[in-house]
Design a protein around this motif. Sequence first.
Motif, mmCIF file in Angstrom:
data_model
loop_
_atom_site.group_PDB
_atom_site.id
_atom_site.type_symbol
_atom_site.label_atom_id
_atom_site.label_comp_id
_atom_site.label_asym_id
_atom_site.label_seq_id
_atom_site.Cartn_x
_atom_site.Cartn_y
_atom_site.Cartn_z
ATOM 1 N N VAL A 107 -4.639 18.180 9.876
ATOM 2 C CA VAL A 107 -6.002 17.708 9.618
ATOM 3 C C VAL A 107 -6.729 17.577 10.959
ATOM 4 N N ASN A 108 -7.983 17.983 10.980
ATOM 5 C CA ASN A 108 -8.838 17.914 12.184
ATOM 6 C C ASN A 108 -8.159 18.533 13.410
ATOM 7 N N PRO A 109 -7.686 19.763 13.301
ATOM 8 C CA PRO A 109 -6.962 20.369 14.428
ATOM 9 C C PRO A 109 -7.871 20.685 15.617
ATOM 10 N N VAL A 110 -7.315 20.473 16.786
ATOM 11 C CA VAL A 110 -7.967 20.889 18.030
ATOM 12 C C VAL A 110 -6.908 21.594 18.861
ATOM 13 N N LEU A 111 -7.225 22.776 19.384
ATOM 14 C CA LEU A 111 -6.279 23.512 20.225
ATOM 15 C C LEU A 111 -6.447 23.064 21.670
ATOM 16 N N ARG A 142 1.171 31.489 23.242
ATOM 17 C CA ARG A 142 1.567 30.091 23.009
ATOM 18 C C ARG A 142 0.317 29.293 22.708
ATOM 19 N N THR A 143 0.472 28.278 21.892
ATOM 20 C CA THR A 143 -0.655 27.378 21.684
ATOM 21 C C THR A 143 -0.147 26.006 21.248
ATOM 22 N N VAL A 144 -0.942 24.990 21.517
ATOM 23 C CA VAL A 144 -0.644 23.632 21.060
ATOM 24 C C VAL A 144 -1.841 23.155 20.238
ATOM 25 N N ALA A 145 -1.568 22.751 18.999
ATOM 26 C CA ALA A 145 -2.626 22.239 18.119
ATOM 27 C C ALA A 145 -2.378 20.762 17.872
ATOM 28 N N LEU A 167 -1.673 29.322 14.030
ATOM 29 C CA LEU A 167 -2.419 28.103 14.396
ATOM 30 C C LEU A 167 -3.825 28.455 14.889
ATOM 31 N N GLN A 168 -3.915 29.538 15.650
ATOM 32 C CA GLN A 168 -5.226 29.950 16.173
ATOM 33 C C GLN A 168 -6.108 30.510 15.070
ATOM 34 N N HIS A 169 -5.505 31.319 14.202
ATOM 35 C CA HIS A 169 -6.255 31.952 13.099
ATOM 36 C C HIS A 169 -6.836 30.876 12.172
#
Length: 218
Positions: A107-111, A142-145, A167-169
């Motif tokens: 919920v309310n994701p921010v990368l 790589r990514t962090v959400a 996660l990015q998509h």
Amino acid sequence: MTSTPATDRRVRLLGEPVDSYPDRAPEAARGRVLRITEVGEEVLHRPCRTVEEYGTPELARLVDDMFATMYAAAGVGLAANQADVDLRLFVYDCKDDDGVRHVGHLVNPVLDPPTEDRRLADATEGCLSVPGPRRELGRPERTVARGTDIHGRPLVLEGTGYFARCLQHETDHLNGMLYIDRLGKRDRRAVLAEMAEQREQVLAARVTRAEQLGLPQV
Ligand code: ZN
């Protein structure tokens, strides 16, 4: 998608490792299959609203429905505006390139902002809201959400490989962006032409799959 023997299964639920997990998230069994919105529908092309009320039955119901909808469409991620709901959350059930299965919602994701040494990975990507075609697209590998669960508890999801892409998509969706918006103009047009040809068949397959999985359709 290929299946992995149960003994060899590594799963992360909401970012935390678990010993075992069913083939489909239990939420799906409580959910209904909703219509998936398609490119051109307004709700997909503007940023979604921040979730401000946590722990409500409506939010839990939405996650149930989104899991059912995602599985019926054989997807690995689904954003709320793909279920015609203007809220910042997504669900996912996606393997990374190391064979680890990631399941949950955010919920309310921010990368996290990309680091300077970020590396791009190329892989093919498709979208349930652009039924049919797929295209190769470079994205950070790589990514962090960061966000919360539906009860407002903080969550941090770290993704590599295909899960980083997922996660990015999905976060892009909640910002009103589709993967085809990241393609060149000609490629975007070609994707939409392919979608026009394949759409009907893909939608029919979703109905059949929902029936096979015993998921009620709205
Ligand atoms: Zn999508």
